[in-house]
Design a protein around this motif. Structure first.
Motif, PDB file in Angstrom:
ATOM      1  N   ARG A 130       0.837  -1.210   0.000  1.00 56.81           N
ATOM      2  CA  ARG A 130       0.000   0.000   0.000  1.00 56.81           C
ATOM      3  C   ARG A 130       0.868   1.254   0.000  1.00 56.81           C
ATOM      4  O   ARG A 130       0.656   2.174  -0.797  1.00 56.81           O
ATOM      5  CB  ARG A 130      -0.915  -0.010   1.227  1.00 56.81           C
ATOM      6  N   ASP A 131       1.871   1.295   0.883  1.00 58.19           N
ATOM      7  CA  ASP A 131       2.747   2.462   0.973  1.00 58.19           C
ATOM      8  C   ASP A 131       3.602   2.612  -0.289  1.00 58.19           C
ATOM      9  O   ASP A 131       3.876   3.733  -0.728  1.00 58.19           O
ATOM     10  CB  ASP A 131       3.639   2.362   2.212  1.00 58.19           C
ATOM     11  N   GLY A 132       4.009   1.499  -0.866  1.00 62.80           N
ATOM     12  CA  GLY A 132       4.781   1.540  -2.108  1.00 62.80           C
ATOM     13  C   GLY A 132       3.978   2.123  -3.253  1.00 62.80           C
ATOM     14  O   GLY A 132       4.485   2.937  -4.044  1.00 62.80           O
ATOM     15  N   VAL A 133       2.716   1.731  -3.349  1.00 63.17           N
ATOM     16  CA  VAL A 133       1.841   2.289  -4.386  1.00 63.17           C
ATOM     17  C   VAL A 133       1.684   3.795  -4.168  1.00 63.17           C
ATOM     18  O   VAL A 133       1.788   4.588  -5.116  1.00 63.17           O
ATOM     19  CB  VAL A 133       0.468   1.575  -4.404  1.00 63.17           C
ATOM     20  N   ALA A 134       1.484   4.205  -2.929  1.00 63.12           N
ATOM     21  CA  ALA A 134       1.355   5.640  -2.636  1.00 63.12           C
ATOM     22  C   ALA A 134       2.633   6.383  -3.017  1.00 63.12           C
ATOM     23  O   ALA A 134       2.572   7.482  -3.591  1.00 63.12           O
ATOM     24  CB  ALA A 134       1.031   5.847  -1.157  1.00 63.12           C
ATOM     25  N   GLU A 135       3.793   5.786  -2.726  1.00 61.21           N
ATOM     26  CA  GLU A 135       5.062   6.426  -3.082  1.00 61.21           C
ATOM     27  C   GLU A 135       5.220   6.557  -4.599  1.00 61.21           C
ATOM     28  O   GLU A 135       5.620   7.610  -5.099  1.00 61.21           O
ATOM     29  CB  GLU A 135       6.244   5.648  -2.506  1.00 61.21           C
TER      30      GLU A 135
END
Length: 186
Positions: free
Chosen positions: A109-114
């Motif tokens: 999830r955080d990787g997609v946001a980044e």
């Protein structure tokens, strides 16, 4: 096992897989048309539409053979979020276009946001990827030349048939014969 029995076993396994996936991901929308016993392939136009509406590509398996989706994402201009894997799917990515994260829901999830925040233009993702593909093919050409003692020099034209995927029936000696017939006369 008869072909009828094999088909029924395959359908039961498909039904079980679908039920498990739907249980694990209740909010997930499955793009492929399906019922309780089969999953249909998507048409290329449907795949392209889905990719055009996406912010990133996801590559989440821990191990795979050829993962065509990874290069398809990059060539379509989508940056990729991946989990660590064995198989080499990352070789056409760069730190700008590829992010490998831990295999947890939160990290993905955080990787997609980044990757979304990076906002790398699709044209740039594609151009970077094509540069890496061309580098890879140059190395391939050089290796083939060395390994064949200069007898086989692959073409510089990357549109040539030798660089396209082989059909299931076209392997081994057929591929070698194609190379020899095309390049021995040089």
């Amino acid at each position: 096992m008869s072909s009828t029995s094999s088909r029924l076993t395959g359908r039961r396994q498909t039904a079980e897989l679908l039920k498990e996936l739907k249980r694990m991901m209740p909010a997930h929308h499955f793009l492929n048309p399906h019922d309780d016993s089969r999953i249909e392939k998507l048409l290329w136009g449907t795949i392209n539409t889905a990719m055009a509406a996406s912010a990133t590509g996801l590559c989440l398996s821990a191990e795979e053979g050829a993962m065509y989706a990874s290069i398809e994402y990059l060539l379509a201009g989508l940056p990729v979020v991946s989990t660590p894997s064995i198989g080499g799917r990352h070789i056409f990515g760069t730190p700008e276009t590829w992010l490998t994260v831990e295999p947890t829901e939160e990290a993905v999830r955080d990787g997609v946001a980044e990757m979304k925040a990076r906002n790398v233009p699709p044209e740039r993702v594609r151009a970077i990827t094509l540069d890496k593909v061309h580098e890879h093919r140059k190395r391939l050409r050089a290796c083939v030349l060395v390994e064949t003692d200069g007898q086989v020099d692959l073409p510089e034209d990357y549109g040539h048939a030798v660089y396209r995927g082989l059909n299931n029936w076209q392997r081994g000696l057929d591929f070698e014969r194609m190379l020899i017939n095309d390049y021995r006369g040089r």
